[in-house]
Design an enzyme around this catalytic site. Structure first.
Site, PDB file in Angstrom:
ATOM      1  N   THR A  28       0.848  -1.189   0.000  1.00  0.00           N
ATOM      2  CA  THR A  28       0.000   0.000   0.000  1.00  0.00           C
ATOM      3  C   THR A  28       0.886   1.242   0.000  1.00  0.00           C
ATOM      4  OG1 THR A  28      -1.829   1.120   1.148  1.00  0.00           O
ATOM      5  CG2 THR A  28      -0.120   0.210   2.528  1.00  0.00           C
ATOM      6  N   LYS A  38      -2.877   3.780   6.664  1.00  0.00           N
ATOM      7  CA  LYS A  38      -2.831   2.330   6.907  1.00  0.00           C
ATOM      8  C   LYS A  38      -1.453   1.907   7.427  1.00  0.00           C
ATOM      9  CE  LYS A  38      -6.105   0.816   3.357  1.00  0.00           C
ATOM     10  NZ  LYS A  38      -6.213  -0.049   2.170  1.00  0.00           N
ATOM     11  N   ASP A  78      -7.655  -5.791   1.370  1.00  0.00           N
ATOM     12  CA  ASP A  78      -8.757  -5.268   0.564  1.00  0.00           C
ATOM     13  C   ASP A  78      -9.975  -5.185   1.466  1.00  0.00           C
ATOM     14  OD1 ASP A  78      -9.391  -4.208  -1.960  1.00  0.00           O
ATOM     15  OD2 ASP A  78     -10.608  -5.953  -2.421  1.00  0.00           O
ATOM     16  N   THR A  79     -10.704  -4.086   1.335  1.00  0.00           N
ATOM     17  CA  THR A  79     -11.840  -3.837   2.220  1.00  0.00           C
ATOM     18  C   THR A  79     -13.080  -3.499   1.420  1.00  0.00           C
ATOM     19  OG1 THR A  79     -10.435  -3.016   4.005  1.00  0.00           O
ATOM     20  CG2 THR A  79     -12.711  -2.264   4.015  1.00  0.00           C
ATOM     21  N   TYR A 114     -16.689   5.704   3.603  1.00  0.00           N
ATOM     22  CA  TYR A 114     -18.096   5.631   4.003  1.00  0.00           C
ATOM     23  C   TYR A 114     -18.308   5.933   5.495  1.00  0.00           C
ATOM     24  CZ  TYR A 114     -18.693   3.201  -0.486  1.00  0.00           C
ATOM     25  OH  TYR A 114     -18.709   2.867  -1.824  1.00  0.00           O
ATOM     26  N   ARG A 174     -10.380  -3.209   9.823  1.00  0.00           N
ATOM     27  CA  ARG A 174      -8.958  -3.304   9.481  1.00  0.00           C
ATOM     28  C   ARG A 174      -8.130  -3.641  10.733  1.00  0.00           C
ATOM     29  NH1 ARG A 174      -9.293   0.023   5.913  1.00  0.00           N
ATOM     30  NH2 ARG A 174      -9.554   1.676   7.407  1.00  0.00           N
TER      31      ARG A 174
HETATM   32  P1  IMP Z   1      -9.368  -0.404   0.485  1.00  0.00           P
HETATM   33  O1  IMP Z   1      -9.416  -1.812   0.010  1.00  0.00           O
HETATM   34  O2  IMP Z   1      -8.820  -0.287   1.871  1.00  0.00           O
HETATM   35  O3  IMP Z   1      -8.709   0.517  -0.487  1.00  0.00           O
HETATM   36  O4  IMP Z   1     -10.867   0.075   0.619  1.00  0.00           O
HETATM   37  C1  IMP Z   1     -11.744   0.142  -0.478  1.00  0.00           C
HETATM   38  C2  IMP Z   1     -12.797   1.195  -0.222  1.00  0.00           C
HETATM   39  O5  IMP Z   1     -13.588   0.819   0.909  1.00  0.00           O
HETATM   40  C3  IMP Z   1     -12.245   2.566   0.115  1.00  0.00           C
HETATM   41  O6  IMP Z   1     -11.986   3.323  -1.038  1.00  0.00           O
HETATM   42  C4  IMP Z   1     -13.375   3.171   0.928  1.00  0.00           C
HETATM   43  O7  IMP Z   1     -14.376   3.663   0.071  1.00  0.00           O
HETATM   44  C5  IMP Z   1     -13.926   1.968   1.664  1.00  0.00           C
HETATM   45  N1  IMP Z   1     -13.323   1.844   3.012  1.00  0.00           N
HETATM   46  C6  IMP Z   1     -12.298   1.022   3.373  1.00  0.00           C
HETATM   47  N2  IMP Z   1     -12.024   1.152   4.680  1.00  0.00           N
HETATM   48  C7  IMP Z   1     -12.891   2.079   5.141  1.00  0.00           C
HETATM   49  C8  IMP Z   1     -13.086   2.656   6.433  1.00  0.00           C
HETATM   50  O8  IMP Z   1     -12.424   2.354   7.428  1.00  0.00           O
HETATM   51  N3  IMP Z   1     -14.072   3.576   6.523  1.00  0.00           N
HETATM   52  C9  IMP Z   1     -14.837   3.941   5.458  1.00  0.00           C
HETATM   53  N4  IMP Z   1     -14.688   3.455   4.250  1.00  0.00           N
HETATM   54  C10 IMP Z   1     -13.719   2.511   4.081  1.00  0.00           C
END
Ligand code: IMP
Length: 192
Positions: free
Chosen positions: A7, A12, A68-69, A150, A177
């Site tokens: 990343t 993070k 990934d989230t 969000y 996370r």
């Molecule tokens: P990533 O995989 O961590 O890049 O997350 C993908 C998307 O999920 C991000 O672009 C946000 O829109 C959303 N997201 C991930 N983590 C969070 C959080 O802790 N709060 C709010 N939105 C999140």
């Protein structure tokens, strides 16, 4: 031990360094001069996390992990899920993403949702996955200005306020996370 976190997100990196302490050195993509965009074409969080960790592992021959989230909303059949970042359009604009969710849920009474994080770790060619989940609900309107993504429309179970109204340290204690990272940290401490 040195591990690459696939990343460039400074928040993070800071979060995981804080949780792991100084026993494991976490380096970023920038630190290993990985400047290209890593492909993320999976249909699940698990596939995407693995795709990213495998890419870095193979290309740089280095132990690493990737996350990934997604926000999974029951009434929207799990959307935005793996498409959370660009739900409202390719600009990845958090407000457009939230507006799309609120619009789709305008007349929906079932507001149940969860944030889910999957971490894929590759050490010496062997993959392990760790999951963190925080259950909650989608509010009717946005509130709060902390956090990102969000956060203004997600109310974690047991709280009366959105993630965006919580102090960052408070959010980091209960977040998806953080839970996934804690599992990763426990695993790493064990194999050391
Ligand atoms: P990533 O995989 O961590 O890049 O997350 C993908 C998307 O999920 C991000 O672009 C946000 O829109 C959303 N997201 C991930 N983590 C969070 C959080 O802790 N709060 C709010 N939105 C999140």
């Amino acid at each position: 031990m040195e591990l690459v976190f696939a990343t460039n997100n400074l928040n993070k990196l800071e979060e995981i360094r804080h949780l792991l302490g100084d026993k494991i050195k976490i380096v970023s993509l920038e630190d290993i001069n990985c400047t290209e965009e890593i492909p993320e074409t999976g249909f699940t969080l698990e596939e995407n996390a693995l795709q990213k960790s495998e890419y870095v592992n193979k290309k740089f021959n280095i132990n690493c992990f990737a996350d990934d989230t997604g926000l999974e909303i029951d009434a929207l059949n799990g959307e935005p899920g793996v498409y959370s970042a660009r739900y409202g359009g390719e600009s990845k604009d958090a407000n457009l993403n939230m507006e799309k969710v609120l619009e789709k849920m305008k007349r929906t009474s079932n507001r149940k949702a969860r944030f889910r994080t999957v971490i894929s770790l590759i050490i010496d060619g062997k993959e392990s996955q760790f999951e963190g989940v925080v259950e909650g609900r989608i509010s009717e309107t946005k509130s709060g200005s902390k956090g990102f993504g969000y956060d203004p429309i997600f109310i974690p179970d047991g709280y009366g306020t959105s993630f965006a109204e919580l102090d960052i340290n408070e959010k980091n204690k209960i977040s998806h996370r953080a839970l996934a990272i804690k599992k990763l940290a426990a695993f790493l401490m064990d194999i050391k």
